[in-house]
Scaffold this motif. Sequence first.
Motif, mmCIF file in Angstrom:
data_model
loop_
_atom_site.group_PDB
_atom_site.id
_atom_site.type_symbol
_atom_site.label_atom_id
_atom_site.label_comp_id
_atom_site.label_asym_id
_atom_site.label_seq_id
_atom_site.Cartn_x
_atom_site.Cartn_y
_atom_site.Cartn_z
ATOM 1 N N HIS A 1 -1.458 6.674 2.145
ATOM 2 C CA HIS A 1 -1.695 5.335 2.678
ATOM 3 C C HIS A 1 -1.354 4.280 1.623
ATOM 4 C CE1 HIS A 1 -3.610 7.608 5.757
ATOM 5 N NE2 HIS A 1 -4.313 6.627 6.268
ATOM 6 N N VAL A 2 -1.077 3.067 2.089
ATOM 7 C CA VAL A 2 -0.609 1.981 1.231
ATOM 8 C C VAL A 2 -1.753 1.014 0.919
ATOM 9 C CG1 VAL A 2 1.044 0.084 1.031
ATOM 10 C CG2 VAL A 2 1.673 2.171 2.280
ATOM 11 N N ALA A 3 -1.852 0.612 -0.342
ATOM 12 C CA ALA A 3 -2.791 -0.439 -0.733
ATOM 13 C C ALA A 3 -2.176 -1.769 -0.304
ATOM 14 C CB ALA A 3 -3.038 -0.409 -2.235
ATOM 15 N N MET A 4 -2.425 -2.170 0.931
ATOM 16 C CA MET A 4 -1.690 -3.257 1.550
ATOM 17 C C MET A 4 -1.942 -4.603 0.872
ATOM 18 S SD MET A 4 0.162 -1.799 3.876
ATOM 19 C CE MET A 4 0.833 -3.270 4.647
ATOM 20 N N ASP A 5 -3.145 -4.844 0.395
ATOM 21 C CA ASP A 5 -3.424 -6.118 -0.249
ATOM 22 C C ASP A 5 -2.713 -6.237 -1.585
ATOM 23 O OD1 ASP A 5 -5.026 -4.044 -1.119
ATOM 24 O OD2 ASP A 5 -6.896 -5.156 -1.048
ATOM 25 N N SER A 6 -2.592 -5.136 -2.306
ATOM 26 C CA SER A 6 -1.859 -5.135 -3.563
ATOM 27 C C SER A 6 -0.378 -5.402 -3.329
ATOM 28 C CB SER A 6 -2.051 -3.792 -4.275
ATOM 29 O OG SER A 6 -1.211 -3.682 -5.406
ATOM 30 N N VAL A 7 0.199 -4.721 -2.344
ATOM 31 C CA VAL A 7 1.602 -4.933 -1.993
ATOM 32 C C VAL A 7 1.829 -6.385 -1.567
ATOM 33 C CG1 VAL A 7 3.326 -4.376 -0.244
ATOM 34 C CG2 VAL A 7 2.114 -2.538 -1.400
ATOM 35 N N ALA A 8 0.925 -6.910 -0.744
ATOM 36 C CA ALA A 8 1.069 -8.283 -0.264
ATOM 37 C C ALA A 8 1.047 -9.275 -1.413
ATOM 38 C CB ALA A 8 -0.045 -8.601 0.731
#
Length: 430
Positions: free
Chosen positions: A342-349
Amino acid sequence: MAIRWRDAMSRALYGPNGFFVAGTGPADHFRTSVHASPAFARALLRLIYDVDAGLGHPSRLDVVDVGAGRGELLRALLSTLEDAAGLAVGVSGEPTRSGRSGLIPTRAGSPETLTPTASARPLGDEPSLVAERPSLAERVRFTAVEYASRPENLPEEITWTFEIPAEINGVLLATEWLDNVPLDVAVHTADGWRYLLVDPQSGAETVGEPVSPADLDWLTRWWPTSRTSTDGDPNSALTWSDATSGSESGFGAARPAQGSSLTARSRPGCPETPHSDHRAEIGRSRDEAWANAVRQIERGLALAVDYGHLRERRPVDGTLTGYRGGRQVPPVPDGSSDVTAHVAMDSVASAGSEVARCAYSLVLQREALRALGADGGRPPLSLAGTDPAGYVRALAAASAVAELTDPAGLGGHWWLRQPVGIPHEPAVAR
């Protein structure tokens, strides 16, 4: 010999005989949104129309698909666009109805609702500015980015390349790409964070050296060891949509296996992992990959669609898993199966917004699709009396849309929208 997970994933997925390079492609092993329903492509096409309008209908509109598989999404977009090109258009140049089944109704207040259908004519017959402007089908340029060789039967309208092109003027799509960007895995020990090493043939893990200063900085900011924490990026422009709901956070929505009802992560028969009360998947490589993708956009929108989690609810035991032949399997990086996390979406954003210098929005797929007109609503029962066959088709199509918006499955995916140099409207249901 045991090596770091990032190296093992790189070889297993993208090496000469890697999972995404060799064979017939990932579609034989797992199911994504584009496989679930044509409504996904139709919704993305509506988004592309919106971006085209935001860019002022440029002479060339780029649509770039990163991690394109065998081109399934771009094929669907091309087919949907060709279908739409034959329909009547409103004053915006957008079709007055989307696709053959009409599953995506026009939105209240959108430009295409302002022109009565009776007054709309096929593009080219309307004596207006719309007619003078080439249609989107004439201006769009599709590009697939993938390490595998170009499929033999790929339509010639789709360009195939191994690298993200520069100076994109349009839309960059990354649907379930970031979860396959290789990353390192760490375990929290008595003396701090250490890398986990893996044997590529057996999947057995051992504890390695302490993590690098850069990875330690990422873990400190984005993957707290405590279960209670505050937002990792207080300066972000996150659009929250049930983001703190345990059952709807997107964490439980793993990649559905083809022909399988599996949605939650499991590691059946996984080799023994070194004892620890906490492990983490270091998303710094994904932040860098996303930032680089956004950097290639001159003006337009980058969209990442993936399953992931936020800082407040990082999974204590990680999410690393595998898929092969329509089933979830242990994450053994030997090249025979997909290995994903799964992706750490807030970090990527946050990484993308630092490059774009524009606010982003982050919402769940079901909210994004509803905002684009795909709500999975049942057709009116009265249709069964006047057009039974049409009612059955519409009911089947609505069921397919329902799969896209199911919060326990594909609807739990996150949509990260990162505009670059254009006005931004968060994707929220109307």
